[in-house]
Design an enzyme around this catalytic site. Structure first.
Site, PDB file in Angstrom:
ATOM      1  N   SER A 712     -18.847  58.616  41.009  1.00 38.23           N
ATOM      2  CA  SER A 712     -17.810  59.597  41.337  1.00 38.23           C
ATOM      3  C   SER A 712     -18.116  60.999  40.813  1.00 38.23           C
ATOM      4  CB  SER A 712     -16.457  59.128  40.795  1.00 38.23           C
ATOM      5  OG  SER A 712     -16.476  59.055  39.387  1.00 38.23           O
ATOM      6  N   LYS A 755      -6.862  59.448  37.516  1.00 31.45           N
ATOM      7  CA  LYS A 755      -7.593  60.717  37.409  1.00 31.45           C
ATOM      8  C   LYS A 755      -6.655  61.915  37.522  1.00 31.45           C
ATOM      9  CE  LYS A 755     -11.958  58.841  39.179  1.00 31.45           C
ATOM     10  NZ  LYS A 755     -12.951  58.837  40.285  1.00 31.45           N
TER      11      LYS A 755
END
Length: 827
Positions: A712, A755
């Site tokens: 990511s 996140k």
């Protein structure tokens, strides 16, 4: 033309046999008589007539009696049609079969008791198109269906007729209920088609089969259909006879065994051996069991074996333990489910904050169960990090449905016999943990928690426990779960199995396929604060004895948030509960030592006096003053985090990439991909390609003691390299997450909710992510998205266009590239 009907002597008997024996005249002419287009319709129950057959019909309806009187008086032809449902008193067109026969009433008379009976002779077949009249009796529009007769010289027809006659005689001889007069009648029917009609009407075919035969247009095809059906009935009758004979032999053997057993009991009585009290107690309990007959037979057979052992014998105790286990199981015993959805929702919300997907799935099951009344229980697998409430959720589900609750921990399980039980041939044999838990629950439909299913040992010397669980968790197999100790099948289909796991990768794929996977993600800070206020603080007040005081400790929201952020690092709330307990223990100690000097209002400033210095600190956004420093977002097992990607350049031979920060293989590959993409698109960034030959690139991710991996950070690394090479600033308060490909396409990643919360805590206001992650954003409640803007991208160029500003950093790095001097100087 006149037709003379020869009747049998027993003209009216209770046997369901047609009275006709033969007919004089041309049978073809008789059944092909002219038929009107509209007929009075006589509906009959469980009777299907065939052309030529004469049959007595008992009339019960007033409308049928009116029809019979009028038809006999006027010499009318009537239509006889069978009802689909014999219980319907006033049939409509849909209640009648589509095929019937026209018939003449031969005779009508009244029986003792007032009932009217008519004897009718069937003639031609017809198709009932519709009913034209319902009162005073039914009338219908019909279409004649003339038979296609076989050739008189057709040898196949003759042979088949003879076979049918033989088969009919054979069947009649096998059935006690049918008189010998039926055989006599068949032998004396000389017209082949009449004999076929006699067999079709009188043999015990189903009504549907008879209607199907009546609808066949060709007489020869009707003959073959009748032979096929009659052959089946003969084979069935033979099977019944064989079973009857075997049963008779079994009864004889049972009588012999019974007498022998009685003699043994008499001898034991003379020797002073009476029935053991243990056996009497077992038999008393067995009388109230709702088990199947086969299970009861096995139990009583095993119970009789006790008579062969002396109470002092070890075998007696082994057999007694087996029978006690057998009789203590809740065979066919179920607790009644409470399917009040509002009550269940209230209990689940009271006991657990969040977990909406799990709650929704349980309420869906209860809703379907309330509609259907009976349903196989689902097999759920809740997976997620430790401490998020997967196991305790099972208790709430059991309470919501008013079911019993049992739990089995499978962590470290290494013996297949722990699941399936030991065979009784082994010393110390016992049932498996599944059966023992059902026995403990006392019902056959508990909520059954299979805890830590991902930690079951596989392929050991004692078998494979994970494979044994396949039978337990397969809805197609667990209706007959076989425990080696019981040695009989037990129905587990009504048990609601809920497995818990921390890691799906360690669960075998076949086992995983049998469960419905529901992710229970970690709690965010806001959720932890609510859990602490609703559950943890009241519980720890009770555990530490502070609940009894008139003045109780009070934790402000800021105090709880500081404990979560700086004293714990977890997805669940176990460490949070321990820290709250620690703080209350300190308060209890001070209360006992200093008494009134205790400050019961706990503030973030006073927290260090109770818990000490904070061991953790959250990362905060550090600005955009440096080129090559970009903020990324990462998911960890304890929630979301921000991380910084740093890129620095140094003069050297070039073509050297250094990666530091305890990076995993996937993250290293992302860095290589990002660099190669930057090289391939240097012209779009305005970079001199010779820089790569004269400058070394170093990528670092801080906190080197913490392992980092995953794809990511792809766009973050690419943006960091681009910023370092162009010395351009990165947009302020911006973070990003997304995987990249070699051609620069941005791919979606997971852990979006965690996140986002990490970004909000760090002061981030803009987040860059893949376009395909937009669907994840739409599933997150609005309260968690407030204050953050999302920018969706499809490729790295989109990322650079947004994230890289045109402003150059202070004191930018100057890229000086010496021109290579030409060694060959011209003269």
């Amino acid at each position: 033309m006149e037709f003379k009907i020869k009747m049998s002597d027993n003209q009216f008997s209770n046997k369901s046999i047609s009275m006709i024996a033969d007919i004089e005249g041309d049978f073809t002419d008789m059944i092909n008589t002219e038929m009107p287009s509209e007929l009075p319709i006589l509906p009959v129950r469980n009777i299907v007539l065939f052309p030529g057959v004469v049959w007595p019909i008992l009339l019960g309806r007033a409308s049928s009696m009116k029809l019979a009187r009028q038809a006999e008086k006027n010499g009318e032809v009537i239509g006889v049609v069978c009802q689909r449902d014999p219980d319907i008193e006033v049939p409509t067109y849909d209640d009648l079969y589509e095929y019937g026969v026209s018939a003449k009433i031969v005779k009508q008379f009244t029986l003792p008791g007032g009932n009217t009976t008519v004897i009718v002779q069937a003639q031609s077949r017809f198709h009932l198109d519709r009913l034209t009249k319902e009162k005073p009796f039914l009338k219908g529009e019909v279409t004649p269906m003339p038979d296609l007769h076989p050739d008189k010289h057709d040898r196949e027809w003759k042979t088949a007729v003879d076979d049918l006659r033989r088969m009919a005689e054979e069947y009649i001889s096998m059935v006690d209920e049918m008189s010998d007069e039926a055989t006599f009648a068949i032998r004396n029917i000389h017209n082949d088609e009449m004999m076929l009609s006699f067999v079709c009407a009188n043999m015990p075919f189903t009504i549907q089969e008879k209607i199907k035969l009546l609808g066949v247009e060709t007489v020869k095809e009707r003959l073959f259909g009748a032979m096929k059906a009659l052959n089946r009935e003969i084979n069935l009758q033979k099977l019944k006879t064989d079973i009857r004979n075997k049963t008779r032999e079994d009864i004889d053997e049972q009588q012999k065994n019974y007498f022998l057993q009685q003699q043994i009991k008499n001898l034991q009585a003379e020797m002073g051996n009476q029935q053991q009290p243990e056996k009497a107690e077992l038999l008393r309990k067995a009388r109230n069991k709702k088990w199947p007959d086969e299970i009861a037979r096995i139990f009583y057979k095993e119970a009789d074996k006790l008579d062969n052992f002396q109470p002092q014998s070890p075998d007696f105790n082994v057999q007694l333990n087996y029978l006690q286990t057998f009789v203590s199981l809740p065979w066919g015993e179920y607790t009644k489910d409470d399917l009040n959805l509002q009550r269940a929702q209230k209990i689940l919300d009271h006991d657990h904050y969040g977990m909406e997907k799990v709650k929704e799935r349980i309420l869906e099951y209860m809703a379907v169960l309330s509609l259907r009344g009976d349903l196989k229980s689902p097999i759920l697998c809740l997976y997620g990090p430790p401490g998020v409430g997967k196991t305790s959720l099972g208790k709430s589900i059991a309470e919501a449905m008013k079911r019993k609750y049992v739990r089995v921990s499978l962590g470290g399980l290494h013996d297949e016999a722990e699941i399936r039980g030991h065979r009784r041939t082994y010393i110390g044999a016992m049932p498996g943990r599944i059966i023992k838990s059902i026995q403990k629950a006392g019902s056959s439909n508990p909520v059954f928690i299979l805890d830590e299913i991902d930690k079951v040992t596989q392929n050991t010397i004692n078998g494979d426990p994970s494979s044994a669980l396949l039978e337990v968790l397969d809805p197609e197999q667990n209706t007959a779960f076989h425990d080696n100790y019981l040695d009989v099948d037990y129905d587990l289909s009504k048990v609601m199995f809920i497995a818990t796991a921390n890691n799906l990768s360690t669960i075998p794929r076949p086992l995983l396929d049998r469960m419905e996977i529901i992710e229970v993600s970690g709690y965010i800070t806001e959720e932890k604060i609510e859990i602490a206020k609703r559950h943890l603080i009241p519980r720890e007040l009770d555990n530490t004895g502070l609940k009894t005081l008139s003045e109780k400790p009070k934790f402000s929201k800021a105090t709880i948030e500081k404990i979560i952020e700086q004293y714990t690092r977890e997805s669940g709330v176990r460490q949070l509960e321990k820290q709250i307990n620690k703080a209350m223990r300190k308060l209890a100690y001070k209360r006992q030592v200093e008494d009134s000097l205790v400050n019961w209002k706990i503030t973030p400033e006073s927290l260090e006096d109770l818990l000490g210095k904070p061991p953790f600190y959250r990362d905060i956004y550090q600005g955009n003053e440096y080129a090559g420093v970009v903020t990324g977002l990462a998911w960890t097992s304890v929630g979301g985090e921000i991380l910084f990607i740093e890129t620095s350049l140094s003069k050297g031979k070039g073509s050297k990439l250094t990666l530091t920060g305890n990076l995993g293989d996937v993250m290293k590959e992302s860095a290589v991909l990002a660099l190669e993409y930057v090289k391939a698109h240097a012209d779009k960034l305005g970079i001199d390609y010779r820089i790569f030959d004269n400058w070394n690139i170093h990528i670092h991710v801080p906190e080197g003691a913490t392992p980092k991996d995953g794809p990511s950070a792809g766009i973050t690394i690419a943006t960091s390299i681009a910023s370092a090479l162009t010395q351009r600033k990165v947009r302020k308060n911006t973070a990003m997450t997304g995987e990249i490909t070699l051609r620069g396409k941005v791919l979606p990643v997971g852990g979006i909710k965690e996140k986002i919360l990490a970004a909000k805590r760090a002061g981030i206001t803009d987040i860059v992510m893949c376009q395909e992650n937009e669907k994840d954003i739409l599933e997150i409640p609005e309260m968690y998205l407030k204050g953050v803007q999302f920018h969706y991208v499809e490729n790295v160029q989109d990322v650079w266009n947004f994230a890289l500003s045109d402003e150059i950093v202070d004191n930018p790095l100057k890229f000086e590239i010496e021109e290579e001097k030409d060694k060959d100087k011209s003269k």
